[in-house]
Design a protein around this motif. Structure first.
Motif, PDB file in Angstrom:
ATOM      1  N   TRP A   8      73.669  38.711  52.950  1.00 35.46           N
ATOM      2  CA  TRP A   8      72.448  37.941  52.691  1.00 35.46           C
ATOM      3  C   TRP A   8      72.340  37.447  51.260  1.00 35.46           C
ATOM      4  O   TRP A   8      71.921  36.312  51.014  1.00 35.46           O
ATOM      5  CB  TRP A   8      71.214  38.753  53.095  1.00 35.46           C
ATOM      6  CG  TRP A   8      70.952  39.952  52.242  1.00 35.46           C
ATOM      7  CD1 TRP A   8      71.430  41.218  52.434  1.00 35.46           C
ATOM      8  CD2 TRP A   8      70.183  40.000  51.041  1.00 35.46           C
ATOM      9  NE1 TRP A   8      71.005  42.042  51.432  1.00 35.46           N
ATOM     10  CE2 TRP A   8      70.227  41.329  50.556  1.00 35.46           C
ATOM     11  CE3 TRP A   8      69.453  39.054  50.316  1.00 35.46           C
ATOM     12  CZ2 TRP A   8      69.586  41.722  49.404  1.00 35.46           C
ATOM     13  CZ3 TRP A   8      68.809  39.457  49.163  1.00 35.46           C
ATOM     14  CH2 TRP A   8      68.872  40.770  48.719  1.00 35.46           C
ATOM     15  N   TRP A   9      72.698  38.271  50.273  1.00 36.24           N
ATOM     16  CA  TRP A   9      72.536  37.829  48.886  1.00 36.24           C
ATOM     17  C   TRP A   9      73.613  36.835  48.484  1.00 36.24           C
ATOM     18  O   TRP A   9      73.393  35.986  47.625  1.00 36.24           O
ATOM     19  CB  TRP A   9      72.436  39.000  47.925  1.00 36.24           C
ATOM     20  CG  TRP A   9      73.644  39.889  47.833  1.00 36.24           C
ATOM     21  CD1 TRP A   9      73.921  40.979  48.595  1.00 36.24           C
ATOM     22  CD2 TRP A   9      74.724  39.757  46.908  1.00 36.24           C
ATOM     23  NE1 TRP A   9      75.118  41.537  48.212  1.00 36.24           N
ATOM     24  CE2 TRP A   9      75.628  40.802  47.178  1.00 36.24           C
ATOM     25  CE3 TRP A   9      75.017  38.859  45.883  1.00 36.24           C
ATOM     26  CZ2 TRP A   9      76.802  40.966  46.469  1.00 36.24           C
ATOM     27  CZ3 TRP A   9      76.183  39.039  45.173  1.00 36.24           C
ATOM     28  CH2 TRP A   9      77.061  40.074  45.469  1.00 36.24           C
ATOM     29  N   GLU A  10      74.808  36.893  49.124  1.00 40.63           N
ATOM     30  CA  GLU A  10      75.835  35.884  48.849  1.00 40.63           C
ATOM     31  C   GLU A  10      75.416  34.531  49.417  1.00 40.63           C
ATOM     32  O   GLU A  10      75.708  33.496  48.830  1.00 40.63           O
ATOM     33  CB  GLU A  10      77.175  36.325  49.433  1.00 40.63           C
ATOM     34  CG  GLU A  10      77.796  37.468  48.664  1.00 40.63           C
ATOM     35  CD  GLU A  10      78.979  38.097  49.358  1.00 40.63           C
ATOM     36  OE1 GLU A  10      79.859  38.610  48.651  1.00 40.63           O
ATOM     37  OE2 GLU A  10      79.042  38.086  50.607  1.00 40.63           O
ATOM     38  N   LYS A  11      74.733  34.545  50.548  1.00 45.62           N
ATOM     39  CA  LYS A  11      74.214  33.298  51.114  1.00 45.62           C
ATOM     40  C   LYS A  11      73.230  32.647  50.151  1.00 45.62           C
ATOM     41  O   LYS A  11      73.246  31.433  49.953  1.00 45.62           O
ATOM     42  CB  LYS A  11      73.528  33.546  52.456  1.00 45.62           C
ATOM     43  CG  LYS A  11      74.475  33.887  53.573  1.00 45.62           C
ATOM     44  CD  LYS A  11      73.696  34.171  54.844  1.00 45.62           C
ATOM     45  CE  LYS A  11      74.597  34.623  55.955  1.00 45.62           C
ATOM     46  NZ  LYS A  11      73.843  34.952  57.178  1.00 45.62           N
ATOM     47  N   ILE A  12      72.392  33.462  49.538  1.00 47.75           N
ATOM     48  CA  ILE A  12      71.428  32.946  48.570  1.00 47.75           C
ATOM     49  C   ILE A  12      72.159  32.414  47.338  1.00 47.75           C
ATOM     50  O   ILE A  12      71.886  31.306  46.875  1.00 47.75           O
ATOM     51  CB  ILE A  12      70.405  34.033  48.180  1.00 47.75           C
ATOM     52  CG1 ILE A  12      69.527  34.371  49.384  1.00 47.75           C
ATOM     53  CG2 ILE A  12      69.562  33.594  46.990  1.00 47.75           C
ATOM     54  CD1 ILE A  12      68.664  35.606  49.210  1.00 47.75           C
ATOM     55  N   ALA A  13      73.109  33.189  46.815  1.00 49.87           N
ATOM     56  CA  ALA A  13      73.848  32.787  45.611  1.00 49.87           C
ATOM     57  C   ALA A  13      74.688  31.543  45.843  1.00 49.87           C
ATOM     58  O   ALA A  13      74.787  30.681  44.970  1.00 49.87           O
ATOM     59  CB  ALA A  13      74.737  33.944  45.135  1.00 49.87           C
ATOM     60  N   ALA A  14      75.293  31.432  47.022  1.00 48.76           N
ATOM     61  CA  ALA A  14      76.174  30.301  47.324  1.00 48.76           C
ATOM     62  C   ALA A  14      75.413  29.078  47.839  1.00 48.76           C
ATOM     63  O   ALA A  14      75.971  27.983  47.899  1.00 48.76           O
ATOM     64  CB  ALA A  14      77.218  30.713  48.360  1.00 48.76           C
ATOM     65  N   HIS A  15      74.177  29.257  48.221  1.00 50.39           N
ATOM     66  CA  HIS A  15      73.378  28.181  48.829  1.00 50.39           C
ATOM     67  C   HIS A  15      74.068  27.648  50.078  1.00 50.39           C
ATOM     68  O   HIS A  15      74.100  26.443  50.318  1.00 50.39           O
ATOM     69  CB  HIS A  15      73.120  27.043  47.838  1.00 50.39           C
ATOM     70  CG  HIS A  15      72.336  27.447  46.648  1.00 50.39           C
ATOM     71  ND1 HIS A  15      70.976  27.348  46.599  1.00 50.39           N
ATOM     72  CD2 HIS A  15      72.723  27.981  45.466  1.00 50.39           C
ATOM     73  CE1 HIS A  15      70.553  27.786  45.421  1.00 50.39           C
ATOM     74  NE2 HIS A  15      71.593  28.186  44.728  1.00 50.39           N
ATOM     75  N   ARG A  16      74.648  28.566  50.856  1.00 52.04           N
ATOM     76  CA  ARG A  16      75.303  28.187  52.102  1.00 52.04           C
ATOM     77  C   ARG A  16      75.394  29.395  53.008  1.00 52.04           C
ATOM     78  O   ARG A  16      75.158  30.514  52.577  1.00 52.04           O
ATOM     79  CB  ARG A  16      76.683  27.596  51.862  1.00 52.04           C
ATOM     80  CG  ARG A  16      77.727  28.609  51.395  1.00 52.04           C
ATOM     81  CD  ARG A  16      79.163  28.082  51.402  1.00 52.04           C
ATOM     82  NE  ARG A  16      79.527  27.581  52.695  1.00 52.04           N
ATOM     83  CZ  ARG A  16      80.131  26.416  52.898  1.00 52.04           C
ATOM     84  NH1 ARG A  16      80.488  25.657  51.896  1.00 52.04           N
ATOM     85  NH2 ARG A  16      80.414  26.005  54.120  1.00 52.04           N
ATOM     86  N   SER A  17      75.793  29.155  54.246  1.00 52.59           N
ATOM     87  CA  SER A  17      75.975  30.225  55.205  1.00 52.59           C
ATOM     88  C   SER A  17      77.469  30.495  55.370  1.00 52.59           C
ATOM     89  O   SER A  17      78.274  30.086  54.539  1.00 52.59           O
ATOM     90  CB  SER A  17      75.345  29.815  56.541  1.00 52.59           C
ATOM     91  OG  SER A  17      75.334  30.897  57.436  1.00 52.59           O
ATOM     92  N   HIS A  18      77.826  31.141  56.439  1.00 57.00           N
ATOM     93  CA  HIS A  18      79.226  31.456  56.711  1.00 57.00           C
ATOM     94  C   HIS A  18      80.054  30.168  56.805  1.00 57.00           C
ATOM     95  O   HIS A  18      79.520  29.093  57.060  1.00 57.00           O
ATOM     96  CB  HIS A  18      79.358  32.215  58.027  1.00 57.00           C
ATOM     97  CG  HIS A  18      78.434  33.386  58.140  1.00 57.00           C
ATOM     98  ND1 HIS A  18      78.410  34.428  57.242  1.00 57.00           N
ATOM     99  CD2 HIS A  18      77.479  33.675  59.064  1.00 57.00           C
ATOM    100  CE1 HIS A  18      77.508  35.301  57.607  1.00 57.00           C
ATOM    101  NE2 HIS A  18      76.904  34.868  58.698  1.00 57.00           N
TER     102      HIS A  18
END
Length: 122
Positions: free
Chosen positions: A17-27
């Motif tokens: 979840w926090w990588e999605k926020i940091a990357a501004h993208r999903s899988h």
């Protein structure tokens, strides 16, 4: 930490979840046939931050801590790179021959295992 889900047809970069926020993208899912190269690097974050950047698309970069997001290189190829790297440590670099992303860089302690699994597609 991001994980790779690998099957005979595709590879999915699964972000928490926090990588999605940091990357501004999903899988991100790419077809296995698009993989053109795989290698293990000793320090994924250093590898990712050493690439000369033209533009950093939405993402998060804190020097020495994280490089998470998508950017375009300035080496003449203008390759689009997805980077999900945190701290120091090993990682896997996946080169892709087609699609909107040209390279994926992920920091992971499972780099050797992932590289071995991905090597079967080359």
């Amino acid at each position: 930490m991001a994980e790779l889900q690998i099957d005979e047809r595709q590879v999915t970069v699964t972000l928490n979840w926090w990588e999605k926020i940091a990357a501004h993208r999903s899988h991100l899912t790419v077809p296995a046939r698009a993989i053109s190269g795989v290698r293990v690097v000793d320090d994924a974050l250093a590898f990712a931050t050493a690439l000369e950047r033209h533009r950093h698309a939405p993402g998060t970069r804190v020097k020495g801590v994280t490089d998470t997001g998508t950017f375009v290189t300035r080496d003449g190829s203008r390759a689009s790179v997805l980077s999900v790297c945190h701290g120091t440590g090993p990682g896997v670099v996946i080169d892709l021959s087609s699609g909107t992303i040209s390279r994926i860089i992920i920091s992971t302690t499972q780099a050797e295992e992932y590289a071995k699994q991905l090597g079967r597609f080359l």
